[in-house]
Design an enzyme around this catalytic site. Structure first.
Site, PDB file in Angstrom:
ATOM      1  N   GLU A  16     -61.802  22.889  17.825  1.00 45.46           N
ATOM      2  CA  GLU A  16     -61.554  24.216  17.240  1.00 45.46           C
ATOM      3  C   GLU A  16     -61.356  25.267  18.330  1.00 45.46           C
ATOM      4  O   GLU A  16     -62.199  25.410  19.228  1.00 45.46           O
ATOM      5  CB  GLU A  16     -62.749  24.592  16.347  1.00 45.46           C
ATOM      6  CG  GLU A  16     -62.522  25.889  15.587  1.00 45.46           C
ATOM      7  CD  GLU A  16     -63.690  26.236  14.655  1.00 45.46           C
ATOM      8  OE1 GLU A  16     -64.391  25.319  14.178  1.00 45.46           O
ATOM      9  OE2 GLU A  16     -63.903  27.433  14.424  1.00 45.46           O
ATOM     10  N   HIS A  33     -58.882  34.227  16.638  1.00 43.45           N
ATOM     11  CA  HIS A  33     -58.351  32.925  16.241  1.00 43.45           C
ATOM     12  C   HIS A  33     -56.842  32.912  16.341  1.00 43.45           C
ATOM     13  O   HIS A  33     -56.244  31.963  16.802  1.00 43.45           O
ATOM     14  CB  HIS A  33     -58.737  32.640  14.778  1.00 43.45           C
ATOM     15  CG  HIS A  33     -59.936  31.775  14.672  1.00 43.45           C
ATOM     16  ND1 HIS A  33     -59.950  30.609  13.967  1.00 43.45           N
ATOM     17  CD2 HIS A  33     -61.173  31.906  15.191  1.00 43.45           C
ATOM     18  CE1 HIS A  33     -61.135  30.054  14.059  1.00 43.45           C
ATOM     19  NE2 HIS A  33     -61.897  30.825  14.790  1.00 43.45           N
ATOM     20  N   ASP A  50     -75.503  11.231  19.223  1.00 42.84           N
ATOM     21  CA  ASP A  50     -75.314  10.898  17.812  1.00 42.84           C
ATOM     22  C   ASP A  50     -75.297  12.229  17.053  1.00 42.84           C
ATOM     23  O   ASP A  50     -76.324  12.725  16.591  1.00 42.84           O
ATOM     24  CB  ASP A  50     -76.468  10.002  17.346  1.00 42.84           C
ATOM     25  CG  ASP A  50     -76.338   9.600  15.887  1.00 42.84           C
ATOM     26  OD1 ASP A  50     -75.524  10.215  15.170  1.00 42.84           O
ATOM     27  OD2 ASP A  50     -77.051   8.673  15.478  1.00 42.84           O
ATOM     28  N   LYS A  96     -73.138  26.748  10.232  1.00 43.69           N
ATOM     29  CA  LYS A  96     -71.939  26.049  10.734  1.00 43.69           C
ATOM     30  C   LYS A  96     -71.548  26.639  12.080  1.00 43.69           C
ATOM     31  O   LYS A  96     -71.176  25.911  13.014  1.00 43.69           O
ATOM     32  CB  LYS A  96     -70.803  26.171   9.713  1.00 43.69           C
ATOM     33  CG  LYS A  96     -69.617  25.263  10.004  1.00 43.69           C
ATOM     34  CD  LYS A  96     -68.581  25.856  10.933  1.00 43.69           C
ATOM     35  CE  LYS A  96     -67.377  24.941  11.110  1.00 43.69           C
ATOM     36  NZ  LYS A  96     -66.413  25.451  12.098  1.00 43.69           N
TER      37      LYS A  96
HETATM   38  C1  MEV Z   1     -66.121  29.221  12.271  1.00 45.85           C
HETATM   39  O1  MEV Z   1     -65.944  27.967  12.861  1.00 45.85           O
HETATM   40  C2  MEV Z   1     -67.575  29.635  12.306  1.00 45.85           C
HETATM   41  C3  MEV Z   1     -67.918  30.934  11.573  1.00 45.85           C
HETATM   42  O2  MEV Z   1     -67.453  30.859  10.242  1.00 45.85           O
HETATM   43  C4  MEV Z   1     -69.413  31.088  11.635  1.00 45.85           C
HETATM   44  C5  MEV Z   1     -69.950  32.224  10.792  1.00 45.85           C
HETATM   45  O3  MEV Z   1     -69.313  32.600   9.795  1.00 45.85           O
HETATM   46  O4  MEV Z   1     -71.051  32.687  11.130  1.00 45.85           O
HETATM   47  C6  MEV Z   1     -67.242  32.099  12.241  1.00 45.85           C
END
Ligand code: MEV
Length: 427
Positions: free
Chosen positions: A85, A377, A279, A263
């Site tokens: 990413e 991004h 792992d 995430k």
């Molecule tokens: C994107 O890979 C991760 C985010 O969505 C994390 C978040 O929203 O805190 C930017």
């Protein structure tokens, strides 16, 4: 695709890599170029790859990057990250810069204890038998430790026992936990061997049937913590700091947000896990289980504003990582990654990962509560498109800049620009 296409390939696993690739190529009609790409093992010896997993036909490279600016426990660290990413590495490096004051990010991972589970069914008087298991604790631990004299010699091994009676839909079952100090290993091998070894003993004590003997990836006794404090100016001012704290509160209040919040943390943690051949499925599973330990899914980190107006962040996550045994030992790049970080203990690796998770989280929240993440991004996306359209060298940035300027970040436009600029046309 061949007419007689079948996925039944008896003996496939016994064949050498090249033959397997030939079989697959013929079945799905891979071109010479595609075959060549697949069989380019790059920095992984095909022999190692072939021994790592089954049915290998090639390898796949991911970018290996370095996140900069990290100061963890007073030590400057270069952090290797492997991830597909865009923006993650840049974001981590950026946030690490905001968290450099004093000793930087403080991170502590203490015990490296994993749980080995033995599930026993068909037990009569399960409550009594559970206590009978505890009565034999020393004997069980002793038997477990006989399986791994090296681990024991180094100070690790089975340390404790927990017993529970759980109610299944088909009646009660006894669950025994072997608590094992796995030291610098991820621990699955050591723990599974011990769990399997003590199973017959437990069957004898309880009179029940052992159905499973396996590690639990709910690594609640292997936590890593990271925390940091930064002046509001470092994140863009008082208002931004307060908005970051709000983002944290929202993650606490709303599980839908908490999942995405976490995430973002895992973006950093897993990138380091991949660079060091960990792992990562175990790490993910353990982290999310920990986030849900209260019964509802919560963030793994918190951001608050303290009495001096500083932004303070804290994170707690189970990290089951190893630096000996498994892929980390045989993958040469994983070894280089450990060297780059100067890591000599599994605990140190966990500390770095926790610190990276915290910084990654700060970067995401800061972007989210200010300009949003799309801008950054899109910049990288534009560069990717430029490369895909054939741009090289300085042309990459040029094409990307024009696409951003014109608000047309699209492949067809990238191609058009590459062609025009290559011809020396003015745009
Ligand atoms: C994107 O890979 C991760 C985010 O969505 C994390 C978040 O929203 O805190 C930017």
């Amino acid at each position: 695709m061949e007419e007689n296409f079948t996925s039944r390939l008896p003996g496939f696993y016994k064949k050498p890599i090249e033959e397997r690739l030939k079989i697959v190529s013929e079945l799905v009609d891979l071109s010479e170029e595609e075959r060549k790409l697949l069989s380019n093992f790059g920095n992984l010896d095909p022999k190692i790859a072939d021994a790592m997993i089954e049915n290998v036909i090639g390898s796949m490279a991911y970018p290996f990057a370095i996140a900069t600016n990290f100061k963890i426990n007073g030590r400057d660290v270069l952090v290797p990250m492997v991830i597909e990413e865009s923006s993650v590495v840049a974001a981590a490096s950026n946030a690490a810069k905001m968290l450099r004051e004093g000793k930087g990010i403080i991170a502590v991972a203490d015990k490296q204890y994993m749980i080995g589970q033995i599930h026993i069914i068909n037990v009569t008087a399960p409550q009594y038998k559970a206590l009978k298991v505890l009565e034999h604790k020393d004997e069980i631990l002793d038997h477990a430790n006989q399986q791994d004299p090296v681990l024991v010699k180094l100070g690790g091994g089975a340390k404790d026992l927990e017993v529970r009676v759980v109610e299944t839909r088909k009646g009660p079952a006894i669950v025994v936990h072997l608590i094992v100090d796995v030291l610098d290993a991820m621990g699955a091998n050591a723990v599974n061997t011990m769990a399997e070894a003590v199973a017959p003993l437990l069957a004898k004590i309880t009179g029940g049937d052992v159905v499973m003997r396996i590690i639990s990836n709910n690594a609640v006794y292997r936590l890593a913590r990271a925390w940091a404090r930064t002046r509001p100016e470092n994140v863009g001012g008082k208002e931004v700091a307060e908005r970051i704290a709000w983002a944290s509160l929202l993650a606490e209040a709303d599980p839908y947000r908490a999942v995405t919040h976490n995430k973002g943390i895992m973006n950093g943690i897993i990138a380091v896990a991949l660079a060091t051949a960990q792992d990562h499925r175990a790490i993910e599973a353990g982290a999310h289980a920990y986030a849900a330990r209260s019964g509802s899914y919560k963030p793994l980190s918190y951001w608050e504003v303290d009495e001096d107006g500083y932004l303070v962040g804290s994170l707690e996550v189970p990290l089951q990582v190893g630096i000996i045994g498994g892929a980390v030992k045989v993958h040469p790049i994983a070894q280089i990654a450990l060297k780059i970080m100067g890591v000599k203990k599994a605990r140190e690796l966990a500390e770095i990962m926790a610190a990276v998770g915290l910084a990654q989280n700060l970067a995401a929240l800061r972007a989210l509560v200010t300009e949003g993440i799309q801008k950054g991004h899109m910049r990288l996306h534009a560069k990717n498109l430029a490369v895909m359209a054939g741009a090289t060298g300085d042309l990459i940035d040029k094409v990307a800049e024009i696409m951003i300027r014109d608000g047309r970040i699209r492949f067809d436009y990238a191609k058009e620009l590459v062609e025009k600029l290559a011809k020396g046309e003015k745009i």
